[in-house]
Design a protein around this motif. Structure first.
Motif, PDB file in Angstrom:
ATOM      1  N   PRO A   1      10.259 -48.067 -29.973  1.00  0.00           N
ATOM      2  CA  PRO A   1       8.944 -47.468 -30.249  1.00  0.00           C
ATOM      3  C   PRO A   1       7.824 -48.501 -30.338  1.00  0.00           C
ATOM      4  CG  PRO A   1      10.627 -46.452 -31.625  1.00  0.00           C
ATOM      5  CD  PRO A   1      11.278 -47.618 -30.954  1.00  0.00           C
ATOM      6  N   PHE A   2       8.136 -49.668 -30.875  1.00  0.00           N
ATOM      7  CA  PHE A   2       7.116 -50.723 -30.950  1.00  0.00           C
ATOM      8  C   PHE A   2       6.755 -51.210 -29.556  1.00  0.00           C
ATOM      9  CE2 PHE A   2       6.058 -55.245 -30.984  1.00  0.00           C
ATOM     10  CZ  PHE A   2       4.926 -55.230 -31.793  1.00  0.00           C
ATOM     11  N   PHE A   3       7.750 -51.467 -28.728  1.00  0.00           N
ATOM     12  CA  PHE A   3       7.469 -51.974 -27.387  1.00  0.00           C
ATOM     13  C   PHE A   3       6.776 -50.924 -26.525  1.00  0.00           C
ATOM     14  CE2 PHE A   3      10.943 -54.952 -28.562  1.00  0.00           C
ATOM     15  CZ  PHE A   3      10.228 -56.130 -28.407  1.00  0.00           C
ATOM     16  N   ALA A   4       7.049 -49.664 -26.802  1.00  0.00           N
ATOM     17  CA  ALA A   4       6.342 -48.602 -26.080  1.00  0.00           C
ATOM     18  C   ALA A   4       4.843 -48.679 -26.356  1.00  0.00           C
ATOM     19  CB  ALA A   4       6.892 -47.228 -26.486  1.00  0.00           C
ATOM     20  N   GLU A   5       4.481 -48.923 -27.609  1.00  0.00           N
ATOM     21  CA  GLU A   5       3.061 -49.052 -27.960  1.00  0.00           C
ATOM     22  C   GLU A   5       2.460 -50.312 -27.349  1.00  0.00           C
ATOM     23  OE1 GLU A   5       1.033 -46.918 -29.687  1.00  0.00           O
ATOM     24  OE2 GLU A   5       2.732 -45.553 -29.460  1.00  0.00           O
ATOM     25  N   ALA A   6       3.209 -51.411 -27.362  1.00  0.00           N
ATOM     26  CA  ALA A   6       2.704 -52.652 -26.771  1.00  0.00           C
ATOM     27  C   ALA A   6       2.438 -52.466 -25.285  1.00  0.00           C
ATOM     28  CB  ALA A   6       3.709 -53.786 -26.997  1.00  0.00           C
ATOM     29  N   GLU A   7       3.349 -51.805 -24.594  1.00  0.00           N
ATOM     30  CA  GLU A   7       3.154 -51.558 -23.167  1.00  0.00           C
ATOM     31  C   GLU A   7       1.938 -50.665 -22.948  1.00  0.00           C
ATOM     32  OE1 GLU A   7       6.172 -50.427 -19.623  1.00  0.00           O
ATOM     33  OE2 GLU A   7       5.772 -48.794 -21.040  1.00  0.00           O
ATOM     34  N   ALA A   8       1.813 -49.616 -23.752  1.00  0.00           N
ATOM     35  CA  ALA A   8       0.694 -48.682 -23.586  1.00  0.00           C
ATOM     36  C   ALA A   8      -0.646 -49.357 -23.830  1.00  0.00           C
ATOM     37  CB  ALA A   8       0.869 -47.493 -24.529  1.00  0.00           C
ATOM     38  N   LEU A   9      -0.684 -50.280 -24.773  1.00  0.00           N
ATOM     39  CA  LEU A   9      -1.917 -50.992 -25.097  1.00  0.00           C
ATOM     40  C   LEU A   9      -2.200 -52.145 -24.148  1.00  0.00           C
ATOM     41  CD1 LEU A   9      -1.557 -51.149 -28.983  1.00  0.00           C
ATOM     42  CD2 LEU A   9      -3.313 -49.880 -27.729  1.00  0.00           C
ATOM     43  N   GLY A  10      -1.234 -52.498 -23.316  1.00  0.00           N
ATOM     44  CA  GLY A  10      -1.396 -53.655 -22.440  1.00  0.00           C
ATOM     45  C   GLY A  10      -1.319 -54.966 -23.181  1.00  0.00           C
ATOM     46  N   ALA A  11      -0.620 -54.984 -24.309  1.00  0.00           N
ATOM     47  CA  ALA A  11      -0.525 -56.191 -25.136  1.00  0.00           C
ATOM     48  C   ALA A  11       0.587 -57.098 -24.644  1.00  0.00           C
ATOM     49  CB  ALA A  11      -0.258 -55.807 -26.590  1.00  0.00           C
ATOM     50  N   ALA A  12       0.303 -58.375 -24.514  1.00  0.00           N
ATOM     51  CA  ALA A  12       1.333 -59.357 -24.223  1.00  0.00           C
ATOM     52  C   ALA A  12       2.178 -59.563 -25.481  1.00  0.00           C
ATOM     53  CB  ALA A  12       0.710 -60.677 -23.786  1.00  0.00           C
ATOM     54  N   VAL A  13       3.466 -59.838 -25.295  1.00  0.00           N
ATOM     55  CA  VAL A  13       4.375 -60.108 -26.403  1.00  0.00           C
ATOM     56  C   VAL A  13       4.954 -61.506 -26.211  1.00  0.00           C
ATOM     57  CG1 VAL A  13       6.487 -59.415 -27.595  1.00  0.00           C
ATOM     58  CG2 VAL A  13       4.940 -57.666 -26.674  1.00  0.00           C
ATOM     59  N   PHE A  14       4.865 -62.314 -27.262  1.00  0.00           N
ATOM     60  CA  PHE A  14       5.403 -63.675 -27.217  1.00  0.00           C
ATOM     61  C   PHE A  14       6.510 -63.782 -28.258  1.00  0.00           C
ATOM     62  CE2 PHE A  14       5.333 -68.279 -28.277  1.00  0.00           C
ATOM     63  CZ  PHE A  14       5.531 -68.782 -26.999  1.00  0.00           C
ATOM     64  N   VAL A  15       7.722 -64.123 -27.805  1.00  0.00           N
ATOM     65  CA  VAL A  15       8.887 -64.169 -28.683  1.00  0.00           C
ATOM     66  C   VAL A  15       9.146 -65.614 -29.090  1.00  0.00           C
ATOM     67  CG1 VAL A  15      11.334 -63.637 -28.939  1.00  0.00           C
ATOM     68  CG2 VAL A  15       9.871 -62.148 -27.540  1.00  0.00           C
ATOM     69  N   HIS A  16       9.118 -65.846 -30.411  1.00  0.00           N
ATOM     70  CA  HIS A  16       9.346 -67.182 -30.948  1.00  0.00           C
ATOM     71  C   HIS A  16      10.577 -67.168 -31.842  1.00  0.00           C
ATOM     72  CE1 HIS A  16       8.791 -70.971 -33.046  1.00  0.00           C
ATOM     73  NE2 HIS A  16       7.808 -71.273 -32.215  1.00  0.00           N
ATOM     74  N   ALA A  17      11.327 -68.247 -31.808  1.00  0.00           N
ATOM     75  CA  ALA A  17      12.511 -68.349 -32.657  1.00  0.00           C
ATOM     76  C   ALA A  17      12.118 -68.308 -34.133  1.00  0.00           C
ATOM     77  CB  ALA A  17      13.251 -69.648 -32.369  1.00  0.00           C
ATOM     78  N   VAL A  18      12.984 -67.681 -34.927  1.00  0.00           N
ATOM     79  CA  VAL A  18      12.782 -67.653 -36.371  1.00  0.00           C
ATOM     80  C   VAL A  18      14.142 -67.492 -37.042  1.00  0.00           C
ATOM     81  CG1 VAL A  18      12.407 -65.148 -36.501  1.00  0.00           C
ATOM     82  CG2 VAL A  18      11.425 -66.650 -38.253  1.00  0.00           C
TER      83      VAL A  18
END
Length: 356
Positions: free
Chosen positions: A169-186
């Protein structure tokens, strides 16, 4: 190393840069919250981040001062920095409400720096992914109100990898908004297997966790379900470049693996972006070979000590082709961040409106 082309002086885009606020508010409700950070002056333009009554890291004022960053960007040939939270500020291990307060404070600090940066900063916000409703609400705020280019998330959320379907559900919103996602180690897995001092978490633990996170995006169906999602992985995608040939062979051998992937892993991998933070020219060439000439981005880990100090020179020493250099230096980042769709002036106006 070869000299830079004059036309590309100060044109690079660095997608992997961190921010630490100069101060943190007290824990919500005035009570002690385990994991809530504070800052203690360390003298000579430095401060120490304290978590759980223990020093976590001493950082310079470049973490929160735009002027300091801009001067160093000029020296390194960086035109634009994408500012993101230091990963320990994700707050996944806090209760959801305090974590949301923490990331909002950090995001507002990033927005202030973007406003001070005269068009030379963009923002990646943090979100409290242990609560999807809060995370999605903050995603909307940083994209629509603050004008950020996207969000930075952890390679795992309290042990849950980014490819887990529960995060869809989170990634669906990111895609819909056109938001880039950056994955960092934690807080990487496998720390009990490392022998040596604490910095090995960053040196060895981080790329291991990022590699597994990138693999999970493929094996968990994330890329298939969200074909327009723009997602990048820090530290060159970590160990994933070495894992991919095994995953491809497993796809060809095991029917159960083919059932969860409609396309071959080597094909899906070319949907991923990775940064250039690998400290090695041969490895950088391999990243381009695996992920494609259009999917590698500059990343430095500025302003921390363990960083790539001269990323443009690294690219120029590695690749002779001028068109490829331009792709890696700035053109790929422009596409990943969709900079042609949101101008720096628009980002600034959004921030000003949000402050009012």
């Amino acid at each position: 190393m070869p000299k830079r082309r004059a036309a590309c002086t100060c044109c690079a885009v660095d997608v992997h840069c961190h921010v630490v606020p100069s101060r943190f508010p007290g824990a919500p409700g005035g009570v002690s919250t385990a994991g809530w950070p504070s800052m203690v002056d360390a003298g000579e333009c430095h401060a120490t981040i304290v978590i759980n009554d223990k020093p976590y890291r001493t950082v310079s004022d470049a973490c929160w001062m735009a002027k300091r960053r801009l001067a160093e960007m000029d020296r390194a040939g960086i035109r634009l920095q994408v500012l993101s939270p230091m990963p320990e500020l994700f707050g996944y291990w806090l209760d959801a409400s305090p974590a949301n307060d923490l990331v909002r404070h950090v995001n507002d600090t990033i927005a202030s720096l973007v406003a001070e940066g005269e068009g030379r900063f963009a923002g990646f916000g943090g979100v409290a992914l242990q609560d999807l409703d809060l995370a999605i609400a903050e995603l909307h705020r940083v994209i629509r109100d603050l004008g950020f280019a996207g969000v930075e998330i952890g390679s795992n959320i309290n042990g849950m990898p980014v490819g887990d379907p529960r995060l869809h559900p989170f990634f669906a919103e990111a895609e819909a908004l056109g938001a880039a996602v950056f994955v960092h180690a934690v807080r990487p897995a496998g720390m009990d297997r490392l022998v040596g001092p604490a910095p090995l978490q960053q040196i060895l633990g981080y790329p291991t966790d990022v590699g597994l996170a990138a693999a999970s995006a493929i094996t968990g169906g994330l890329l298939t379900k969200f074909p327009k999602l723009r997602i990048a992985f820090s530290h060159g995608g970590g160990t994933f470049a070495s894992l991919l040939p095994r995953l491809q062979q497993g796809y060809e051998v095991f029917p159960a693996v083919r059932e969860v992937m409609p396309k071959a892993p080597v094909e899906l991998a070319r949907r991923l972006y990775v940064d250039s933070l690998v400290f090695d020219e041969e490895t950088l060439r391999r990243l381009v070979s695996i992920f494609g000439e259009d999917k590698v981005l500059i990343g430095t880990d500025y302003p921390f000590n363990f960083r790539e100090a001269d990323p443009v020179a690294r690219i120029e020493a590695t690749f002779a082709d001028l068109t490829l250099r331009e792709r890696l230096t700035f053109a790929n980042a422009q596409e990943y961040l969709a900079l042609d769709k949101v101008s720096s002036d628009e980002r600034l106006s959004r921030f000003g409106a949000a402050q009012r």
